[in-house]
Scaffold this active site. Structure first.
Site, PDB file in Angstrom:
ATOM      1  N   ASP A 272       0.819  -1.241  -0.074  1.00 21.25           N
ATOM      2  CA  ASP A 272      -0.101  -0.043   0.035  1.00 21.25           C
ATOM      3  C   ASP A 272       0.926   1.245   0.078  1.00 21.25           C
ATOM      4  O   ASP A 272       1.512   1.468   0.932  1.00 21.25           O
ATOM      5  CB  ASP A 272      -0.730  -0.140   1.122  1.00 21.25           C
ATOM      6  CG  ASP A 272      -1.608   1.213   1.390  1.00 21.25           C
ATOM      7  OD1 ASP A 272      -1.659   2.297   0.679  1.00 21.25           O
ATOM      8  OD2 ASP A 272      -2.404   1.453   2.759  1.00 21.25           O
ATOM      9  N   GLU A 290      -3.603   4.143  -2.365  1.00 22.21           N
ATOM     10  CA  GLU A 290      -3.891   3.758  -1.187  1.00 22.21           C
ATOM     11  C   GLU A 290      -5.621   3.815  -1.236  1.00 22.21           C
ATOM     12  O   GLU A 290      -6.085   3.049  -0.594  1.00 22.21           O
ATOM     13  CB  GLU A 290      -3.348   4.634  -0.165  1.00 22.21           C
ATOM     14  CG  GLU A 290      -3.783   4.231   1.483  1.00 22.21           C
ATOM     15  CD  GLU A 290      -2.782   4.814   2.678  1.00 22.21           C
ATOM     16  OE1 GLU A 290      -2.652   4.320   3.454  1.00 22.21           O
ATOM     17  OE2 GLU A 290      -2.513   6.058   2.311  1.00 22.21           O
ATOM     18  N   GLU A 291      -6.221   5.231  -1.610  1.00 21.56           N
ATOM     19  CA  GLU A 291      -7.409   5.423  -1.167  1.00 21.56           C
ATOM     20  C   GLU A 291      -8.259   4.507  -1.959  1.00 21.56           C
ATOM     21  O   GLU A 291      -9.285   4.073  -1.226  1.00 21.56           O
ATOM     22  CB  GLU A 291      -7.771   6.842  -1.550  1.00 21.56           C
ATOM     23  CG  GLU A 291      -7.332   7.769  -0.649  1.00 21.56           C
ATOM     24  CD  GLU A 291      -5.757   8.435  -0.976  1.00 21.56           C
ATOM     25  OE1 GLU A 291      -5.211   8.987  -0.317  1.00 21.56           O
ATOM     26  OE2 GLU A 291      -5.100   7.382  -2.075  1.00 21.56           O
TER      27      GLU A 291
END
Length: 567
Positions: A272, A290-291
């Site tokens: 991540d 990541e989101e």
């Protein structure tokens, strides 16, 4: 209640009340949740506008302190916009008739789910024989530990997030990220864009799935810490000499020009590309690597409740989250693309074999990323912290101790590795570096024995690393530099392979050729590290403007020349 110490550490961040060793909702909250659980005919909650009014009333019923906390100013508008305008009438009717009542029922069970969790915690790993604590608690900075939650309990926690029930004023002092969904919905209204709408669609789809069939597995969240001081029982922060003199072989390097990390088919730690605050802008406007991962695997969001920001020597490993959504695009083009059925196998604990390692790179490093401070004291040790399995610590240390490498010091040879020029390594075999111990010089046979043992260690654990341009893109890192740093860290951590997804970055066009050439020359971690340090020094002082790959194997060197040069 068992694990009272764990509960007391997290209680200030929960909306529940503790009395007489029992957790419960205040009576007015129970009354409101029961009304919601009976459906819109009873609760009259059948629109986003009315839903937020219900949320506001529940928050007010929790406590005076919570009711005084203000949510994002446009949150009410965001809930109304999504459920009343952006959702179709059929989808909205189903949401309020089926999903909202199911979420209310899940919240009613939240206190008992949490009490059951504490009763069963600490017996999950090796039958409790190791005394490892797994209960929900605040895992503070520099506190290595693991929390294991059922998917059902995670569902209840995320229902609290959706209803914005978590206290918020005391989170900043502990460096905890946002956990309620008010900013997620407020951002939709403040500056409407399709990516935000589609992020919310992923979350809504997750709730629809768990309300129709609650998954039975568990998810673990582990804070990993690489000790800054030497510790005889654990592998600690690696100094420059350790990297420079490492004779560990480089692991297999696989380059993928297409595909996504989350789709990789092997057993691997999936990186991540994180913010130091886990989740980054997932619950705000962020929509990059990541989101997106937090949207398609929403159970990751639960870690944002109890994991404060990561220090330079920390990482977070999350095992077992289920993926619920398909998607297309990236950033502003991100779109929810329907249901995803996760077919990953489960381990002995009931966790899906999806291993996500959360590591944050330096943001906007500019030219300083070529300095030793960034290279060593931050990026490579950050990656090593994430990639190394401390449960294999004794095996790792024994590998060195058995062969006398723990106190190894290099002896000046005709071609000391620190003075090897780029051309020495470019057109010759990797140097044979002699090592001195308390008993004299180690010969080549001893080095070969060490390499054989390290290879045997690799064979015992086939979990590699799946990654890509960590710390690049919006973070501004050099993709060539970051690729090599991750390869070095994975190799030093004795991982068997690294699968690298280039995502079409032009600077990495020759990455597969150069990495194959390096492997054919049997370079060690130390050899490649020394070349990286030499390059970075030249880049920092203006001695070169080339990228690392072209500096190491010049563009004028054709692929045919590279083939001929191989031993």
């Amino acid at each position: 209640m068992e694990d009272r110490e764990d509960l007391m550490s997290i209680l200030p961040y929960l909306p529940l009340v503790l009395r007489s060793s029992s957790l419960f909702w205040p009576p007015k909250v129970v009354e409101a949740l029961k009304a919601l659980s009976r459906g819109p005919d009873h609760s009259k909650v059948e629109s986003g506008e009315v839903l937020f009014l219900a949320i506001f009333d529940i928050r007010h019923s929790l406590s005076l302190s919570l009711s005084a906390e203000s949510l994002a100013s446009s949150a009410a508008d965001g809930y109304a916009l999504f459920f009343d305008d952006l959702m179709s009438r059929a989808e909205s009717a189903k949401w309020f008739r089926e999903v909202v009542p199911a979420l209310a029922n899940l919240l009613l069970r939240f206190p008992s789910l949490l009490e059951t969790h504490y009763q069963n915690a600490d017996g999950l790993i090796n039958g409790g024989m190791d005394g490892v604590k797994t209960g929900l608690r605040l895992l503070e900075s520099q506190e290595r530990g693991i929390v294991v939650l059922s998917q059902e309990l995670i569902g209840a926690l995320l229902a609290c997030s959706f209803f914005c029930l978590f206290p918020i004023t005391n989170r900043g002092a502990k460096h905890l990220p946002t956990i309620n969904f008010d900013h997620l919905f407020a951002s939709l209204y403040d500056i409407y864009n399709e990516k935000q709408e589609n992020k919310i669609k992923c979350i809504i789809h997750y709730f629809e799935r768990i309300c129709s069939c609650m998954p039975p597995g568990v998810v673990s969240f582990e804070r990993k810490v690489l000790p800054l001081e030497r510790n005889p029982l654990r592998v600690s922060y690696l100094k420059a000499n350790t990297w420079s003199k490492s004779i560990i072989s480089l692991c297999r390097f696989e380059v993928y020009r297409s595909g996504l990390i989350e789709d990789q088919p092997n057993e691997a730690l999936e990186v991540d590309f994180a913010n130091k605050y886990i989740g980054g802008g997932a619950l705000h406007r962020g929509c990059v690597q990541e989101e997106i991962r937090f949207m398609i695997n929403p159970e990751l969001i639960a870690g944002m409740l109890f994991l404060p920001s990561m220090a330079d020597n920390e990482a977070v490993e999350i095992v077992g989250t289920e993926r619920f959504s398909n998607y297309t695009g990236y950033g502003s083009s991100f779109r929810f693309a329907g249901d995803y059925v996760d077919k990953r196998e489960v381990d002995y604990m009931g966790r899906r074999k999806t291993r996500i390692i959360v590591i944050d790179a330096i943001c906007s490093p500019g030219n300083r990323q070529y300095g030793l401070e960034c290279l060593l004291r931050r990026e490579i040790n950050k990656a090593f912290c994430g990639f190394f399995d401390q449960s294999k610590c004794q095996q790792y240390l024994r590998l060195f101790q058995d062969d006398g490498f723990c106190s190894a010091q290099p002896v000046q040879d005709v071609k000391d590795s620190s003075e090897m020029s780029r051309n020495n390594l470019l057109f010759n075999e990797a140097p044979t570096t002699h090592f001195a111990t308390n008993e004299g010089i180690l010969d080549d046979q001893l080095i070969r024995n060490f390499k054989e043992k390290s290879s045997q260690c690799l064979d015992q654990d086939e979990i590699g690393i799946a990654t890509g341009n960590w710390g690049c893109g919006a973070f501004g890192g050099d993709p060539e530099l970051k690729a090599i740093i991750q390869w070095l860290a994975a190799s030093q951590a004795l991982r068997p392979f690294i699968s690298y997804y280039t995502f079409g970055v032009e600077a990495l066009t020759t990455l597969d050729q150069v990495s194959e050439w390096i492997c054919c020359h049997k370079w060690t971690v130390g050899d490649l590290w020394n070349m990286l340090v030499e390059y970075s020094s030249q880049r920092l002082t203006g001695g070169t403007k080339l990228g690392f790959l072209n500096w190491l194997v010049p563009a004028s060197t054709s692929s045919d020349t590279m083939m001929v040069d191989r031993p």
